[in-house]
Each structure stands twice: as structure tokens, then as C-alpha cells.
Design a protein around this motif. Sequence first.
Motif: not given
Length: 493
Positions: A334-337, A357-363
Amino acid sequence: MPEAFAFVSACANHPNKPANADRFLIRSHVMAGRNKSLGSRRSLREAARQAATPPKIYTTATDCGDRHALRESIETSPDSVDAKPDAGPQNVRDRNDKRSGKDFEAACLQLDRQIRTRSGVFASLDNTETACGELISELTTYNSAKHAAFPLKYTIDFDEAEDSCVPWIFSNTAFAHSVFYATSAANDFRLGRPYTRPTLIHLRRTIRSLNMQLGEDGGHLDDSTIYTIVTLAMLATLVGDLIAVRAHMVGLRRIIELRGGESFFVERPKQHFMLERLDLAWSAYSGAFPRYSCEPTDWRSAFTGPQAVSDEGGLASIVAMIVDARLSTVFQDFQRLTRLINAYANEDGRLKGDVFQHVLASIQRRLLWLRFSQVDGWSERLRLGMLAYLTTTFQLSGRKVSYDYLSARYRRSCQALGACTASDDMRTLKAWLLVVGAMSVLEPSEPWLGAIWHEIAGSWREWEDVQHQLESVLWTNKVQDEAGKSAYEALTF
């Protein structure tokens, strides 16, 4: 002789009056192409045939049983409204996974013709024809409210082709009514009043038109179907109608399965984001596990590259020592995003929607599926804080959205914080939790919240000082700044 001309004989007894058959021939030539409304069903069908469309896609999954199940999943019962469904235009579907350039150009030409002729497309509340200008005005209001409600629009580069829904309001009855319903319902919510009669009428008409659309062959293949159902589900969360939310979520999940499951989202990051937002709202309101997404099977970082060296020895390292290892990985992602988004924004750019969206969905999925029983423990406290932070990606002017379960659990967790801090980093983390809570799921006016804040804030006298501290935890400048400043001012009042 040109084919455009035709001759008729004159009657001997009445030289100035053609025979009946000849008058019919004259009328057919004079009125050819004239006695036709551009907003009529026939005109819309002809416009659709002129646009280049691919052949129909058939699948064994779309049998009558599946279509019936889809219709049942959408069904709600606003029986308190005594209104008849209007006879709107027949839905015109673009079976493309994404509207092609030619299709969109043809739709824009059709839109331009309708603007100039101001032809209506369906009946309004009093059964009079709705003018084209009124439809355009309503769509403009709808789009403005939608962009304001999803502030990430200005920091994330979602595929603009997904915004090409303007022609739907002229060709798709369910979508058109959902626009009228959304603007009316949002206004009711902003004013703190129950749904008014016009809102309920548009809701009923939206549902009826949507069920008719889903009852047709290939009705679930129309992208407007997903937008319409998402609108219904999001607005149902505003008023806490969990029965309606559950029904819409079941329908959405079935449609996505029929359209390929997760692969459906590859070229649709914005639709993916909207559906994930529904999962977040559902869980934050009811405390239930997500209805749309599945339990994660991989708890590793969503990023493939190594973490930045600057994170070592900082707040992320302290968090890693006090929370569950899986949650620590989520926090670092989350910090990195957020830092990636801010880096693009500082250069007047936007992060690509598919990457985001790929990263946010995983988070989000990992946060929703992780559960810790000790509410005042740091693992659950930080998990709740990140979920509350995610709710700020959906904002409505004038009022906060009520998330009953998340609010109650977050309050219990933060009340046990205390002002004593072992380090400046822990002080910053506590301040972040309080500000995020005040701007999302808590009321800044709650006495206990202000009391803890004044003990923790210490020498932070200006918003710029607090903002700098928040950025070291999780903060998206162009998204949270305004709401964060308002929460800070309320806390320090």
C-alpha cells in the motif's frame, strides 16, 4: 429519366385533382424519409445496423435457466410506488468487448443529430416525452457527480474508452433510467431525506428495464448492464439496503462468470475498480466476507520488484515488528502504491489504470479476508485503518457514507490507543489512524477522538506539518488532501 421522378395522369373530369391512387404515389415520394423521428425505435434500430458490429457470440452457458437466474438475482420489490413502466426504445447492443472507433464515431454522429433535432427517447415521470436536451443535461450532472465521488479519476489513467457511455442514454432504457435514478437518489442522500417519489419511480423503471434486457438473448453481454447494476448496488449501500445489495452482487458475480471470470477485467480496470468498491462497501457495512471476490491464495507482495531501500529501518520496519507478517506485506504494498501515484502526480501524470487496479485489488482482497480477533491489537487496528483509508476513494458531497460494522470496530480499536508513544514513528502512525478515522468512518466531533488527538499532535500546529507526517504512512495527495485538511481542522477546533 432519373428514378427520382414519377409521372401521374390527370383526371378528365377534375383536371386539377389527381386520382386517389396517384395521390398515394405522390405522398409516398414527398414524404420518403421525412415522417420519422430520430428518437424512435425504428431510427435507433437503423442507426445500430449502420454501425459496424461483429457477429453474435453464442455460448452454451447462456441458456434459458441462466438468463432466468440472472433476472431473479436483480429483482427487488419497490411495491410502494404506483407507476407503470414506460414504453422506452428497444435496447441497441454493442456486442464488442470494447466499443471500436467506428462504432463510437457512428454513435457520436447519432448523438449530434439528436441534439440538433431535440428528439426524445422515452417518457418522463408524467408520461410526456423527455427532450434530448434534458437527457444530455442529466447525463452531465451524472458524470460530474460520478467523477466527484471517485476522486481517483484525476490520479489514475483509466482507459478512456470505458467512459464512452454517452450513446447508452439514447439507446438503452435501463441505463437511461439508472442515470435519472442516480442523480435523484444522490440528491436525496445529500439532503438527508428518504427516497422521494421521483427517485423510487426511476428505481422501479430501471429494474424493470434491466430485467427485460437480461431476459433477451445476449443481454448480459452489454457493458451497460454492468454499469447499471453497479449503480443500483452502490446506491443501495448508501441507504443500507443490504437485501438489495446482496441481490445485485449475486447478479454481478454471475454475469462476470458468464463473461469469462477474471479475464473479463484484463482490459476493464475501471469496471474492476467499481466492483471491488462494492465488495469493500458490503464488508464495511455488514462485516460479512466479500461476496464478489474469492479468498486470496497468495499472500505475497503484489509487486514483482524488490521493496525500495528507503523503506528499510523506517515506519515499515516498525510495522513489521508489531503486526502479522501477512498484514505487514499488505502495508508495504500500500505504501509503495500510494508513493507511485504521488510520483506520477508530481509530474502532472497519472498511473496506468491496469497497473493500479492489479495492485489495489490484491491489497483490498487480503485486507478483507484477514481477520484478527483482538480489536485493540495492532494487527487488527492497522487492518481497519487501511480499510477506512480505502473508503475515502468513494466520497459524496455533503454527507459521509455510513459503514456500520467498520465504524463500530474502528471506534473500539482507536479508543484504546492512548497517548503514550515509544517513538516518533509510532506517534505518526497513531495520528494517521485518528485523521483517517475522522475523515471516513468516525465523527471528528466525538469527544474521545479530540482528546486523544490533542495529546498526540503535540507541536504539530499547522496542516502542512501534519500532512508531511501522514505522507510517511499512507497518503494520496490529490485524493485525500481536502478531506484530510477538513478532518484536521475539526479535530483541532
